[in-house]
Design a protein around this motif. Structure first.
Motif, PDB file in Angstrom:
ATOM      1  N   ARG A 181       5.293  -5.208  -4.890  1.00 33.63           N
ATOM      2  CA  ARG A 181       5.524  -4.488  -3.502  1.00 33.63           C
ATOM      3  C   ARG A 181       4.235  -4.551  -2.546  1.00 33.63           C
ATOM      4  O   ARG A 181       4.391  -4.763  -1.607  1.00 33.63           O
ATOM      5  CB  ARG A 181       5.817  -2.827  -3.698  1.00 33.63           C
ATOM      6  CG  ARG A 181       6.268  -2.327  -2.511  1.00 33.63           C
ATOM      7  CD  ARG A 181       6.712  -0.756  -2.679  1.00 33.63           C
ATOM      8  NE  ARG A 181       5.429  -0.170  -3.304  1.00 33.63           N
ATOM      9  CZ  ARG A 181       5.353   0.377  -4.685  1.00 33.63           C
ATOM     10  NH1 ARG A 181       6.698   0.171  -5.522  1.00 33.63           N
ATOM     11  NH2 ARG A 181       4.604   1.187  -5.153  1.00 33.63           N
ATOM     12  N   TYR A 184       4.480  -8.044  -1.166  1.00 35.19           N
ATOM     13  CA  TYR A 184       5.449  -8.126  -0.230  1.00 35.19           C
ATOM     14  C   TYR A 184       5.200  -7.244   1.236  1.00 35.19           C
ATOM     15  O   TYR A 184       5.349  -7.756   2.059  1.00 35.19           O
ATOM     16  CB  TYR A 184       7.016  -7.449  -0.696  1.00 35.19           C
ATOM     17  CG  TYR A 184       8.114  -7.168   0.305  1.00 35.19           C
ATOM     18  CD1 TYR A 184       8.797  -8.351   0.805  1.00 35.19           C
ATOM     19  CD2 TYR A 184       8.029  -5.671   0.994  1.00 35.19           C
ATOM     20  CE1 TYR A 184       9.940  -8.085   1.758  1.00 35.19           C
ATOM     21  CE2 TYR A 184       9.261  -5.602   1.762  1.00 35.19           C
ATOM     22  CZ  TYR A 184       9.858  -6.824   2.231  1.00 35.19           C
ATOM     23  OH  TYR A 184      10.791  -6.586   3.188  1.00 35.19           O
ATOM     24  N   ASP A 185       4.609  -6.269   0.910  1.00 31.74           N
ATOM     25  CA  ASP A 185       4.173  -5.473   2.385  1.00 31.74           C
ATOM     26  C   ASP A 185       3.177  -6.248   3.102  1.00 31.74           C
ATOM     27  O   ASP A 185       3.171  -6.374   4.329  1.00 31.74           O
ATOM     28  CB  ASP A 185       3.611  -4.085   1.717  1.00 31.74           C
ATOM     29  CG  ASP A 185       4.508  -3.109   1.233  1.00 31.74           C
ATOM     30  OD1 ASP A 185       5.742  -3.190   1.288  1.00 31.74           O
ATOM     31  OD2 ASP A 185       3.941  -2.076   0.482  1.00 31.74           O
ATOM     32  N   GLN A 188       5.274  -9.149   4.776  1.00 31.20           N
ATOM     33  CA  GLN A 188       5.902  -8.501   5.908  1.00 31.20           C
ATOM     34  C   GLN A 188       5.213  -8.469   6.918  1.00 31.20           C
ATOM     35  O   GLN A 188       5.749  -8.452   8.127  1.00 31.20           O
ATOM     36  CB  GLN A 188       6.673  -7.249   5.135  1.00 31.20           C
ATOM     37  CG  GLN A 188       7.513  -6.663   6.341  1.00 31.20           C
ATOM     38  CD  GLN A 188       8.626  -7.378   6.764  1.00 31.20           C
ATOM     39  OE1 GLN A 188       9.112  -8.384   6.139  1.00 31.20           O
ATOM     40  NE2 GLN A 188       9.322  -6.805   7.769  1.00 31.20           N
ATOM     41  N   ARG A 228       7.739 -16.159   7.085  1.00 29.00           N
ATOM     42  CA  ARG A 228       9.006 -15.461   6.462  1.00 29.00           C
ATOM     43  C   ARG A 228       9.316 -16.270   4.998  1.00 29.00           C
ATOM     44  O   ARG A 228       9.710 -15.293   4.357  1.00 29.00           O
ATOM     45  CB  ARG A 228      10.165 -16.183   7.650  1.00 29.00           C
ATOM     46  CG  ARG A 228      11.586 -15.722   7.049  1.00 29.00           C
ATOM     47  CD  ARG A 228      12.528 -16.216   7.824  1.00 29.00           C
ATOM     48  NE  ARG A 228      12.653 -15.764   9.343  1.00 29.00           N
ATOM     49  CZ  ARG A 228      12.351 -16.302  10.411  1.00 29.00           C
ATOM     50  NH1 ARG A 228      12.174 -17.598  10.211  1.00 29.00           N
ATOM     51  NH2 ARG A 228      12.450 -15.664  11.531  1.00 29.00           N
ATOM     52  N   ARG A 231       7.208 -14.231   2.956  1.00 31.24           N
ATOM     53  CA  ARG A 231       7.760 -12.757   2.911  1.00 31.24           C
ATOM     54  C   ARG A 231       9.171 -12.765   1.878  1.00 31.24           C
ATOM     55  O   ARG A 231       9.252 -12.098   0.944  1.00 31.24           O
ATOM     56  CB  ARG A 231       8.100 -12.347   4.078  1.00 31.24           C
ATOM     57  CG  ARG A 231       8.543 -10.838   3.885  1.00 31.24           C
ATOM     58  CD  ARG A 231       9.527 -10.558   5.311  1.00 31.24           C
ATOM     59  NE  ARG A 231      10.660 -11.175   5.305  1.00 31.24           N
ATOM     60  CZ  ARG A 231      11.707 -11.286   6.321  1.00 31.24           C
ATOM     61  NH1 ARG A 231      11.368 -10.290   7.380  1.00 31.24           N
ATOM     62  NH2 ARG A 231      12.713 -11.940   6.332  1.00 31.24           N
ATOM     63  N   ASP A 232      10.061 -13.699   1.898  1.00 29.24           N
ATOM     64  CA  ASP A 232      11.047 -13.759   1.123  1.00 29.24           C
ATOM     65  C   ASP A 232      10.866 -14.114  -0.299  1.00 29.24           C
ATOM     66  O   ASP A 232      11.311 -13.660  -1.301  1.00 29.24           O
ATOM     67  CB  ASP A 232      11.981 -15.161   1.532  1.00 29.24           C
ATOM     68  CG  ASP A 232      12.683 -14.679   3.165  1.00 29.24           C
ATOM     69  OD1 ASP A 232      12.502 -13.479   3.427  1.00 29.24           O
ATOM     70  OD2 ASP A 232      13.162 -15.410   3.775  1.00 29.24           O
ATOM     71  N   LEU A 235       9.571 -11.098  -1.704  1.00 36.63           N
ATOM     72  CA  LEU A 235      10.677 -10.195  -1.955  1.00 36.63           C
ATOM     73  C   LEU A 235      11.571 -10.433  -3.190  1.00 36.63           C
ATOM     74  O   LEU A 235      11.957  -9.631  -3.964  1.00 36.63           O
ATOM     75  CB  LEU A 235      11.528  -9.990  -0.580  1.00 36.63           C
ATOM     76  CG  LEU A 235      12.889  -9.166  -0.829  1.00 36.63           C
ATOM     77  CD1 LEU A 235      12.573  -7.705  -0.895  1.00 36.63           C
ATOM     78  CD2 LEU A 235      13.786  -9.522   0.527  1.00 36.63           C
ATOM     79  N   LEU A 238       9.558  -8.838  -5.889  1.00 33.75           N
ATOM     80  CA  LEU A 238       9.645  -7.483  -6.129  1.00 33.75           C
ATOM     81  C   LEU A 238      11.002  -7.268  -6.572  1.00 33.75           C
ATOM     82  O   LEU A 238      10.934  -6.378  -7.549  1.00 33.75           O
ATOM     83  CB  LEU A 238       9.509  -6.936  -4.527  1.00 33.75           C
ATOM     84  CG  LEU A 238       9.639  -5.561  -4.460  1.00 33.75           C
ATOM     85  CD1 LEU A 238       8.701  -4.793  -5.529  1.00 33.75           C
ATOM     86  CD2 LEU A 238       9.688  -5.011  -3.129  1.00 33.75           C
ATOM     87  N   THR A 239      11.925  -7.996  -6.176  1.00 34.55           N
ATOM     88  CA  THR A 239      13.277  -7.532  -6.989  1.00 34.55           C
ATOM     89  C   THR A 239      13.291  -8.026  -8.426  1.00 34.55           C
ATOM     90  O   THR A 239      14.011  -7.063  -9.049  1.00 34.55           O
ATOM     91  CB  THR A 239      14.501  -8.731  -6.238  1.00 34.55           C
ATOM     92  OG1 THR A 239      14.414  -8.134  -4.696  1.00 34.55           O
ATOM     93  CG2 THR A 239      15.699  -8.190  -6.643  1.00 34.55           C
ATOM     94  N   ARG A 242      11.358  -5.318 -10.073  1.00 31.99           N
ATOM     95  CA  ARG A 242      12.276  -4.287 -10.377  1.00 31.99           C
ATOM     96  C   ARG A 242      13.332  -4.229 -11.250  1.00 31.99           C
ATOM     97  O   ARG A 242      13.512  -3.315 -12.207  1.00 31.99           O
ATOM     98  CB  ARG A 242      12.730  -3.792  -8.969  1.00 31.99           C
ATOM     99  CG  ARG A 242      11.554  -3.131  -7.806  1.00 31.99           C
ATOM    100  CD  ARG A 242      12.412  -2.991  -6.619  1.00 31.99           C
ATOM    101  NE  ARG A 242      11.511  -2.364  -5.549  1.00 31.99           N
ATOM    102  CZ  ARG A 242      11.861  -2.023  -4.410  1.00 31.99           C
ATOM    103  NH1 ARG A 242      12.854  -2.450  -3.869  1.00 31.99           N
ATOM    104  NH2 ARG A 242      10.935  -1.227  -3.480  1.00 31.99           N
TER     105      ARG A 242
END
Length: 446
Positions: A181, A184-185, A188, A228, A231-232, A235, A238-239, A242
Motif C-alpha cells: 500500500r 501504491y500510494d 498514485q 500510470r 501505479r497499476d 495496485l 497490493l491486490t 491483500r
C-alpha cells in the motif's frame, strides 16, 4: 420506714431513739442510698440489654443484682466514714471514698444517658455503618485479588469478541499489505502529479508556457503514461498482497478464536469466583457492621453527635453531672457531717462506744481474774494431790519393806532349825578345842 432508712445509712435504732433530731438526717441519707441503688439497677439492666441483647427478664435480674452491689458499696462508703482526731485526717480518709463515688457515678450514669439519647444515637449508628461499608469497599478495591476483576472483565470481553469473529488482526495490518500500500500510494501520488503537469502544460500555465499539444506536452504525457503503468503495477501487487493476507488471516482468526475460547473458560470461572468472594465479604462486613450496636458503638456515636451538636453535648454533660451528684450525695453529706461539729447522735454514739469498751474491759478483767483464780486453785489441788500420792507411795513402800523383813527373819529361823535338826547335838559352851563329830565341825570356846 424512717427508722429503716436511717439504718441503711448506719444509724442505730437505740441511739436514734435518744437523739430524734438526727433521725431525719440519717433517714434522708438512707433514702438517697436506696435511690442510687435503684438508678444503678435500672442503668445496669439497660446496659446489659443494649450490649448483650438479653431478654428483659434476664436484664432485670442482672440489674437488681448490680443495684444490690451498689447499695452495699454506698453503705460501706458511708458507714465506714467516721470522725477522726483532726480534720486533715478526716479529709484524707474522705478523698478516696469521694473518688470511688465519682467512678460509680460515671458507670451508673452512662447507660441512662445512652437510653435518653437513643433516637439520635440510632441515626448516627446508621451513618457510621454506611461510612464503615464505604471504607471497607475502598479497602477491598485495593486488594490484589479483587483489584484484578476489572482487568479480567476487559480480557473476557476481548476474548468473547475474538471468539465471535468480530476482532483480530485485519489484512491492512499485514506487513506485506502495508508495504504494497505504501508503494501504491507513492505511485498514485506520482501519477497525479504527472497528470497535473500535463493539464498545466496544455493550458500553458506552467512548463514551457506555450499552450497546446507541443513537444513539452507530449513529453509530459509520456511521463504520465509511465506513472500510470507504475501505479497499476503497484495496485496489482497490493491486490495480490491483500489476497495472500486474507488467506493467512482466515487461518489466524480461527486459531485466535480457539485460543480465546480456551481462555474464556478459565477466566470466566476465575471471575465468578472472585465476584462471589467479593459479594460474600461485603455481605459479611455489612452484616457485622449492622450488628455493631453495642455499648461501645453507642458511646462512639454519642461522642460524634456531641462533637457536631454543642447543645446535645451540653445536655449530655448536665445529665452526667445529675447522676454523678446523686451518687456523690450520701458520701458528700457524710463528709460534711464528719468535718463539721459533733452532732448529738455522734456524742451519744461515742459515749455508748466508750461505755461498751469500758464494760468490755471490765468483763475481760473479770474473766482474767476468774481464770487466774481457777488456775491457782487447780495448781494447789495438783500440789495436794501430788503430796497424797507421795505419802501413799511412802506408806506402801514402808509396809512392803517391813513385810519383806519379817519374811526374811522367819526364813532365816526356819533355815536355822532345819540345819540344827540335820546336824545333831551341839557341844556345850565352854568346850575347848575344835573337833568334828559326824562330819559336823565343832566350836571353839572363846
Amino acid at each position: 420506714m424512717k427508722r429503716t432508712l436511717a439504718g441503711f445509712a448506719g444509724g442505730q435504732s437505740k441511739l436514734l431513739g435518744v437523739t430524734p433530731g438526727d433521725e431525719l438526717r440519717y433517714a434522708a441519707m438512707g433514702g438517697v442510698i436506696v435511690s442510687t441503688a435503684l438508678v444503678a439497677a435500672a442503668s445496669a439492666a439497660m446496659a446489659v440489654h443494649m450490649a448483650l441483647g438479653t431478654g428483659v427478664l434476664v436484664a432485670v435480674l442482672i440489674g437488681l443484682a448490680w443495684g444490690l452491689i451498689i447499695f452495699n458499696l454506698d453503705r460501706l462508703l458511708v458507714v465506714q466514714m467516721t470522725r477522726q482526731g483532726s480534720r486533715r485526717l478526716t479529709l484524707m480518709m474522705a478523698i478516696p471514698r469521694l473518688l470511688l463515688a465519682i467512678v460509680l457515678g460515671a458507670v451508673i450514669s452512662t447507660p441512662v444517658v445512652l437510653k435518653i439519647f437513643e433516637a439520635e444515637i440510632e441515626t448516627q449508628l446508621t451513618v457510621m455503618h454506611a461510612r464503615q461499608v464505604a471504607e471497607y469497599n475502598r479497602e477491598t478495591a485495593q486488594n490484589p485479588d479483587y483489584a484484578s476483576i476489572p482487568e479480567l472483565e476487559k480480557t473476557i470481553a476481548a476474548d468473547e469478541k475474538v471468539a465471535a469473529g468480530g476482532a483480530g488482526i485485519t489484512i491492512e495490518k499485514d506487513p506485506a499489505v502495508v508495504d504494497a500500500r505504501n508503494q501504491y500510494d507513492a505511485a498514485q501520488k506520482t501519477f497525479l502529479k504527472a497528470q497535473a503537469n500535463v493539464v498545466c502544460e496544455k493550458e500553458g500555465t506552467c512548463g514551457s508556457g506555450a499552450a497546446g499539444a507541443g513537444i513539452a506536452y507530449r513529453e509530459k504525457v509520456g511521463i504520465q503514461e509511465e506513472a500510470r503503468d507504475t501505479r497499476d503495477e503497484a495496485l496489482a501487487r497490493l491486490t495480490a498482497a491483500r489476497a495472500d493476507a486474507r488467506a493467512a488471516l482466515s487461518t489466524a482468526q480461527t486459531s485466535a478464536a480457539d485460543a480465546a475460547r480456551t481462555r474464556l473458560t478459565g477466566n470466566r470461572e476465575r471471575l465468578t469466583e472472585l465476584r462471589d468472594r467479593l459479594e460474600a465479604d461485603k455481605a459479611a462486613h455489612a452484616a457485622a457492621s449492622k450488628e455493631d450496636t453495642g455499648l461501645l458503638a453507642r458511646l462512639e456515636a454519642l461522642e460524634e453527635i456531641a462533637g457536631d451538636r454543642p447543645t446535645l453535648q451540653t445536655a449530655h454533660i448536665l445529665l452526667f453531672l445529675l447522676f454523678l451528684s446523686l451518687e456523690l450525695l450520701p458520701v458528700l453529706m457524710k463528709t460534711l457531717q464528719v468535718l463539721g461539729p459533733e452532732t448529738d447522735y455522734e456524742k451519744v454514739a461515742r459515749e455508748d462506744g466508750e461505755h461498751r469498751q469500758r464494760l468490755d474491759r471490765e468483763r475481760r478483767d473479770h474473766e482474767l481474774r476468774t481464770e487466774q483464780d481457777r488456775l491457782r486453785r487447780a495448781a494447789d489441788a495438783a500440789i495436794a494431790g501430788n503430796q497424797v500420792v507421795v505419802d501413799t507411795q511412802t506408806e506402801v513402800m514402808t509396809r512392803v519393806l517391813e513385810t519383806w523383813q519379817q519374811r526374811a527373819i522367819e526364813q532365816a529361823e526356819e533355815d536355822l532349825r532345819h540345819w540344827v535338826r540335820d546336824s545333831g547335838p551341839v557341844s556345850p559352851p565352854g568346850y575347848a578345842g575344835t573337833h568334828q563329830q559326824n562330819g559336823v565341825p565343832g566350836q571353839r570356846t572363846p
